[in-house]
Design an enzyme around this catalytic site. Structure first.
Site, short mmCIF file in Angstrom:
data_model
loop_
_atom_site.label_atom_id
_atom_site.label_comp_id
_atom_site.label_asym_id
_atom_site.label_seq_id
_atom_site.Cartn_x
_atom_site.Cartn_y
_atom_site.Cartn_z
CD1 TRP A 1 -2.61 -1.80 0.48
CD2 TRP A 1 -1.72 -2.23 2.41
NE1 TRP A 1 -2.94 -3.16 0.83
CE2 TRP A 1 -2.30 -3.29 1.84
CE3 TRP A 1 -0.72 -2.10 3.57
CZ2 TRP A 1 -2.59 -4.54 3.02
CZ3 TRP A 1 -0.72 -3.44 4.46
CH2 TRP A 1 -1.91 -4.35 3.98
CG HIS A 2 4.42 1.40 1.20
ND1 HIS A 2 5.57 0.96 1.19
CD2 HIS A 2 3.64 1.58 2.07
CE1 HIS A 2 5.47 0.70 2.66
NE2 HIS A 2 4.45 1.06 3.03
#
Length: 557
Positions: A496-497
């Site tokens: 989720w970066h």
């Protein structure tokens, strides 16, 4: 309906495997009593503010708290409060999966690449359910962003006083640390916030008792007389004047009952600041008429500025790794250390996998099949205790070079846009993944890690195990577990970066003002050209504080 159920099942599996069930969820034991946080249904039809912030997440909360020191601020958050949650999503490790799968807190989506993910929908943003690891950006990021180093350090410290802690390093983490050193990820740098090559212990937003703290806690810094936070407030559109030089005037937002409200700017010094994340910020600009005309016009959106770079440059750091069943009991551990390699990888680990009973049984039964053995792995888990005895070691590719794009699906702000990250499109990214997986394999084969290995399980067996799991919706190939290149491509996941979509120099200037529009900024990860540090949350929170200080300085100068 079947497709939806399958997607949810796969999404559940992904969350379990990506996080190991080791990361606690939610808030600290003593929740702050924010008198200024209300449901949006209580909002008046029209209100006026110095600053209107769309998105009360990782950047929005520190930004709002800072601006409220001497200005009147409104925060519009589409989700609810992390402090008011159901008993089943209480902040403990056992309930992690239940908490993350609460759709009111995290909105699931599947990228066009077939990778399962989600976007935050709660006050505090992704800090409410991420891995908790806290580490500063590299010097290169600060330099390229043109940030003042002294104010950057002050802003980091401002965050750290409220919600950052030194994590414990127990048996599993210690074994991975020593395995990293055996694998040549040197030197050992001990505990540090700094982004430096080698192996280090980082910080965490989990306290010594294992309770999570989040960006929402930074609102404790706010002046309660100067701030209003509305929950479940969805913004479908920013109000912009038309003409040669458009200007932001306010926003429309809808409450939980679907009733529309207006929030308007007070004067010429006032601004709207979009802090809705890498997915939400470019989406909102497009919905407001700032974006590629060839995408907006077919949806019936009036084009205010034809800005083809909105939604471009989307990237996500690809993640791959190994699940390692252990013959010994393991602690439930957070990510507390990282190996920063010279080859462009970040190596992290966790232990204490929390699986549904059916998946404990699946792994237990199939381990014997993978090994072509009749051995029963009865101690992998049980119907009474579904926490897998083992853990995961992952690698994340720095960068990456591969970029994609984001497009609107519809004019509904609740619909997640179509996004494609083009994982491993650049050969350099794939080369880094292979090197990262080789480092992971070396750690697993190290003497330091040997106590957590079944002697009969080779690293090829572990590769086969991961390759067989439905980690994403991408096609599988026969050589997935034979070729590390194919393994990377087939088993890619997200941490989720993701970032991009409103990048500096393309959509916003170095002060994060939207190019061609007055009174409008974007301050969040969508402005990044690459994800800062090993894990970006520290820098996103820092940036919220940093820009709050700078905006107030400009306002009063």
């Amino acid at each position: 309906m079947l497709q939806i159920l399958v997607s949810w099942k796969l999404f559940s599996i992904f969350l379990i495997l990506a996080n190991l069930g080791v990361f606690q969820f939610g808030q600290s034991e003593t929740a702050p009593n924010y008198s200024f946080v209300e449901e949006s249904t209580s909002a008046p039809p029209i209100s006026y503010y110095d600053y209107i912030i769309v998105g009360g997440g990782t950047a929005g909360c520190p930004l709002a708290a800072t601006l409220s020191e001497s200005a009147n601020v409104l925060v519009l958050e589409r989700g609810g409060s992390p402090y008011v949650i159901k008993p089943t999503t209480k902040t403990d490790q056992v309930n992690f999966l239940t908490a993350v799968l609460d759709a009111s807190l995290a909105q699931p989506f599947i990228s066009e690449d077939g990778v399962l993910s989600h976007r935050a929908r709660v006050l505090g943003g992704g800090t409410v359910f991420n891995a908790g690891f806290y580490s500063h950006a590299e010097t290169e990021f600060v330099r390229e962003a043109g940030l003042d180093e002294s104010l950057v350090n002050d802003s980091y410290r401002w965050v750290e006083k409220k919600l950052v802690f030194e994590p414990p390093v127990l048996q599993w983490q210690s074994a991975v640390r020593d395995g990293l050193l055996e694998a040549g990820v040197l030197p050992y740098n001990g505990f540090t916030y700094d982004h430096i090559y080698g192996t280090k212990i980082g910080a965490s937003i989990f306290d010594k008792d294992g309770h999570r703290h989040s960006a929402a806690d930074l609102l404790e810094y706010a002046n309660p007389n100067n701030i209003k936070v509305y929950l479940h407030a969805t913004v479908p559109k920013i109000l912009l004047t038309t003409g040669s030089r458009p200007k932001a005037e306010g926003v429309i937002f809808e409450d939980a009952k679907g009733i529309k409200h207006k929030a308007l700017l007070k004067d010429s010094k006032s601004e709207i600041i979009v802090a809705a994340g890498a997915m939400g910020s470019p989406q909102l600009l497009m919905l407001s008429g700032v974006g590629p005309a060839n995408q907006l016009e077919p949806l019936g959106i009036d084009v205010v500025i034809d800005q083809p770079m909105v939604g471009q440059g989307m990237a996500d750091n690809p993640l791959n790794g190994l699940i390692i069943p252990s013959p010994l009991p393991v602690e439930i551990s957070l990510v507390s250390l990282v190996g920063i390699t010279q080859s462009g990888n970040y190596i992290e680990a966790g232990s204490g996998l929390n699986l549904a009973p059916s998946w404990i049984g699946w792994i237990s039964n199939n381990l014997a099949n993978f090994l072509n053995q009749t051995v029963k792995f009865n101690n992998i888990g049980s119907t009474l205790n579904t926490r897998l005895k083992g853990g995961i070691i992952i690698e994340k590719v720095k960068g990456p070079i591969s970029k994609g794009n984001l497009e609107l699906k519809s004019t509904n702000p609740n619909d997640t846009p179509k996004v494609k990250f083009n994982y491993f499109q650049a050969p350099e990214d794939l080369r880094k993944c292979v090197q990262g997986m080789e480092t992971v394999i070396n750690i697993v084969n190290s003497k330091a890690f040997s106590i957590f290995r079944y002697e009969i399980m080779s690293t090829q067996d572990l590769l086969n195990l991961v390759a067989a799991l439905p980690l994403n919706l991408r096609p599988r190939h026969l050589n997935t577990a034979i070729s590390l290149e194919q393994f990377c491509i087939d088993t890619v996941m997200t941490l989720w970066h993701y970032h991009g979509g409103c990048q500096v120099g393309k959509v916003v200037d170095q002060n994060y003002r939207v190019l061609g529009v007055d009174g409008l900024r974007v301050i969040d990860g969508s402005t990044f050209n690459f994800s800062p540090g090993t894990n970006p949350q520290a820098t996103v929170m820092m940036l919220g504080r940093y820009m709050g200080v700078r905006i107030l300085q400009d306002r009063h100068s």
